[in-house]
Design a protein around this motif. Structure first.
Motif, PDB file in Angstrom:
ATOM      1  N   PHE A  15       0.820  -1.208   0.000  1.00 47.49           N
ATOM      2  CA  PHE A  15       0.000   0.000   0.000  1.00 47.49           C
ATOM      3  C   PHE A  15       0.853   1.257   0.000  1.00 47.49           C
ATOM      4  N   HIS A  16       2.050   1.173   0.563  1.00 42.54           N
ATOM      5  CA  HIS A  16       2.937   2.318   0.763  1.00 42.54           C
ATOM      6  C   HIS A  16       3.504   2.774  -0.583  1.00 42.54           C
ATOM      7  N   ALA A  17       2.659   3.454  -1.375  1.00 43.72           N
ATOM      8  CA  ALA A  17       3.059   3.927  -2.699  1.00 43.72           C
ATOM      9  C   ALA A  17       2.508   5.334  -2.916  1.00 43.72           C
ATOM     10  N   THR A  18       3.190   6.085  -3.736  1.00 40.64           N
ATOM     11  CA  THR A  18       2.817   7.480  -3.973  1.00 40.64           C
ATOM     12  C   THR A  18       1.388   7.617  -4.482  1.00 40.64           C
ATOM     13  N   GLU A  19       0.954   6.712  -5.338  1.00 40.31           N
ATOM     14  CA  GLU A  19      -0.399   6.830  -5.908  1.00 40.31           C
ATOM     15  C   GLU A  19      -1.511   6.651  -4.868  1.00 40.31           C
ATOM     16  N   ASN A  20      -1.221   6.072  -3.720  1.00 38.96           N
ATOM     17  CA  ASN A  20      -2.222   5.910  -2.658  1.00 38.96           C
ATOM     18  C   ASN A  20      -2.273   7.092  -1.693  1.00 38.96           C
ATOM     19  N   ALA A  21      -1.321   7.988  -1.785  1.00 36.43           N
ATOM     20  CA  ALA A  21      -1.257   9.128  -0.866  1.00 36.43           C
ATOM     21  C   ALA A  21      -2.328  10.155  -1.222  1.00 36.43           C
ATOM     22  N   PRO A  22      -2.904  10.836  -0.266  1.00 39.53           N
ATOM     23  CA  PRO A  22      -2.521  10.829   1.138  1.00 39.53           C
ATOM     24  C   PRO A  22      -3.208   9.701   1.913  1.00 39.53           C
ATOM     25  N   TRP A  23      -2.551   9.249   2.956  1.00 38.68           N
ATOM     26  CA  TRP A  23      -3.154   8.341   3.921  1.00 38.68           C
ATOM     27  C   TRP A  23      -2.672   8.716   5.313  1.00 38.68           C
ATOM     28  N   ILE A  24      -3.463   8.285   6.309  1.00 42.21           N
ATOM     29  CA  ILE A  24      -3.228   8.651   7.701  1.00 42.21           C
ATOM     30  C   ILE A  24      -3.047   7.379   8.525  1.00 42.21           C
ATOM     31  N   ARG A  25      -2.100   7.422   9.463  1.00 41.15           N
ATOM     32  CA  ARG A  25      -1.896   6.304  10.396  1.00 41.15           C
ATOM     33  C   ARG A  25      -2.036   6.861  11.817  1.00 41.15           C
ATOM     34  N   ILE A  26      -2.865   6.202  12.610  1.00 42.38           N
ATOM     35  CA  ILE A  26      -3.077   6.603  14.002  1.00 42.38           C
ATOM     36  C   ILE A  26      -2.557   5.493  14.899  1.00 42.38           C
TER      37      ILE A  26
END
Length: 109
Positions: A15-26
């Motif tokens: 999942f850690h790819a530029t096309e999936n950004a932005p994403w948030i981790r709590i």
């Protein structure tokens, strides 16, 4: 800006790819911060870390997303005590923003 993905914990490596950004981790920051009186807890101060990743080409949206997270946490009784912006060392096309927040929960009688 579209609404970002939100994770409790780290998403998998695919999942850690530029096309999936932005994403948030709590994530919860371990530890017990509290005040006590008469050998009883009277107030607890829970802490959480909220990280988000945003593609460098979407940097104009960074302030909006950071403000949205800050306001949501503030409205929930948490204040930010640390913030940092860095280039992601694994994916240099991303900027990682880290915000640490502390809340205030009075103990109920």
């Amino acid at each position: 800006m579209s609404f970002p993905y939100i994770f409790v914990g780290t998403p998998n490596d695919t999942f850690h790819a530029t096309e999936n950004a932005p994403w948030i981790r709590i994530t919860r920051i371990p530890g017990e911060w509290f005040d006590s009186a008469d050998d009883e807890r009277i107030i607890e101060y829970p802490r959480v870390q909220i990280d988000f990743w945003i593609a460098k080409e979407k940097l104009p949206d960074l302030d909006e997303l950071e403000s949205m997270i800050y306001q949501t946490m503030h409205d929930a009784g948490f204040e930010r005590y640390y913030v940092d912006h860095v280039e992601d060392s694994d994916t240099p096309t991303l900027i990682m923003v880290q915000g640490n927040f502390e809340g205030f929960i009075p103990e109920e009688e």
